[in-house]
Design a protein around this motif. Structure first.
Motif, PDB file in Angstrom:
ATOM      1  N   HIS A 144      19.415-112.410 -45.663  1.00 50.21           N
ATOM      2  CA  HIS A 144      19.496-113.723 -45.297  1.00 50.21           C
ATOM      3  C   HIS A 144      18.447-113.790 -45.003  1.00 50.21           C
ATOM      4  CE1 HIS A 144      21.989-116.866 -44.253  1.00 50.21           C
ATOM      5  NE2 HIS A 144      20.912-117.882 -43.375  1.00 50.21           N
ATOM      6  N   LEU A 145      16.807-114.250 -44.945  1.00 48.17           N
ATOM      7  CA  LEU A 145      16.119-114.677 -45.553  1.00 48.17           C
ATOM      8  C   LEU A 145      16.164-114.740 -47.359  1.00 48.17           C
ATOM      9  CD1 LEU A 145      13.501-114.184 -42.975  1.00 48.17           C
ATOM     10  CD2 LEU A 145      14.735-116.150 -43.538  1.00 48.17           C
ATOM     11  N   LEU A 150      14.659-122.780 -49.729  1.00 46.97           N
ATOM     12  CA  LEU A 150      14.904-123.159 -48.353  1.00 46.97           C
ATOM     13  C   LEU A 150      13.609-122.754 -47.420  1.00 46.97           C
ATOM     14  CD1 LEU A 150      18.591-123.853 -47.960  1.00 46.97           C
ATOM     15  CD2 LEU A 150      17.145-125.007 -48.062  1.00 46.97           C
ATOM     16  N   ILE A 151      13.094-121.512 -47.508  1.00 45.24           N
ATOM     17  CA  ILE A 151      12.236-121.137 -47.184  1.00 45.24           C
ATOM     18  C   ILE A 151      11.313-120.150 -48.197  1.00 45.24           C
ATOM     19  CG2 ILE A 151      13.394-121.122 -44.792  1.00 45.24           C
ATOM     20  CD1 ILE A 151      12.881-117.554 -46.440  1.00 45.24           C
ATOM     21  N   ALA A 152       9.935-119.503 -47.471  1.00 43.93           N
ATOM     22  CA  ALA A 152       9.320-118.665 -48.317  1.00 43.93           C
ATOM     23  C   ALA A 152       8.761-118.252 -47.478  1.00 43.93           C
ATOM     24  CB  ALA A 152       8.530-119.757 -49.424  1.00 43.93           C
ATOM     25  N   ARG A 153       8.331-116.523 -47.677  1.00 48.18           N
ATOM     26  CA  ARG A 153       8.262-115.220 -47.626  1.00 48.18           C
ATOM     27  C   ARG A 153       6.666-115.464 -47.970  1.00 48.18           C
ATOM     28  NH1 ARG A 153      13.117-111.454 -46.099  1.00 48.18           N
ATOM     29  NH2 ARG A 153      12.933-111.803 -48.518  1.00 48.18           N
ATOM     30  N   ARG A 154       5.015-114.727 -46.791  1.00 54.90           N
ATOM     31  CA  ARG A 154       4.383-113.865 -47.573  1.00 54.90           C
ATOM     32  C   ARG A 154       3.913-112.945 -46.827  1.00 54.90           C
ATOM     33  NH1 ARG A 154      -0.610-115.658 -46.209  1.00 54.90           N
ATOM     34  NH2 ARG A 154      -0.990-117.648 -43.863  1.00 54.90           N
ATOM     35  N   PRO A 155       3.323-111.970 -46.997  1.00 58.95           N
ATOM     36  CA  PRO A 155       2.681-110.659 -46.031  1.00 58.95           C
ATOM     37  C   PRO A 155       1.549-111.209 -45.658  1.00 58.95           C
ATOM     38  CG  PRO A 155       3.362-110.501 -48.553  1.00 58.95           C
ATOM     39  CD  PRO A 155       3.211-111.339 -48.877  1.00 58.95           C
ATOM     40  N   VAL A 156       1.696-110.897 -44.380  1.00 57.79           N
ATOM     41  CA  VAL A 156       0.409-111.141 -43.535  1.00 57.79           C
ATOM     42  C   VAL A 156      -0.053-109.864 -42.721  1.00 57.79           C
ATOM     43  CG1 VAL A 156       0.959-113.691 -43.187  1.00 57.79           C
ATOM     44  CG2 VAL A 156       2.062-111.585 -41.589  1.00 57.79           C
TER      45      VAL A 156
END
Length: 150
Positions: free
Chosen positions: A76-77, A85-91
């Motif tokens: 979904h993301l 609408l969103i952004a993701r990044r590894p942490v």
């Protein structure tokens, strides 16, 4: 007894129908007033990231708060990320989900529509006096199925 009583069956059917109808009306009204397509799951993700995380939330925390399996949320993301609408990044040990300006604008616009629909289709019919009892019953139901007190 191997079957539900007449009263038990009536309660089961009323609960199913009421939850389906009320949720559908709220989703329909919320979506109809939005300037861009926003599904109920989109709204759930955006409000949790914006409110619970202050704009940033770990993906595993988001999955837990929505009661979703991590793979469902990830798919979904991906779609929400493609729409900006969103952004993701590894942490360290995970993934961080950030609401974008476009996502924040959309959830800000949609939040009052959602609130009005919830009040109209859920809270008003229950009445102020019945809301605490209804919430308590739902919390007992959840607790019984989420491993608390059950």
């Amino acid at each position: 007894m191997d079957r539900l009583s007449k009263d038990e069956m009536a309660l089961w059917h009323a609960w199913k129908r009421a939850s389906e109808v009320v949720r559908a009306r709220i989703v329909e009204e919320t979506a109809a007033g939005a300037s861009a397509p926003l599904s109920d799951p989109d709204f759930g993700v955006l409000t949790r990231v914006a409110e619970d995380g202050g704009g940033v939330l770990r993906q595993n925390q988001l999955a837990e708060s929505m009661g979703w399996h991590r793979s469902r949320l990830s798919h979904h993301l991906t779609r929400m990320e493609q729409r900006g609408l969103i952004a993701r990044r590894p942490v360290d040990d995970g993934v961080e989900v950030r609401i974008t300006d476009a996502g924040r604008a959309l959830v800000t616009q949609t939040r009052p529509l959602h609130a009005a629909a919830v009040r109209r289709h859920l809270l008003k019919p229950i009445g102020k006096a019945g809301q605490a009892d209804f919430l308590a019953a739902l919390e007992r139901l959840l607790a019984a199925h989420e491993g608390r007190n059950g």
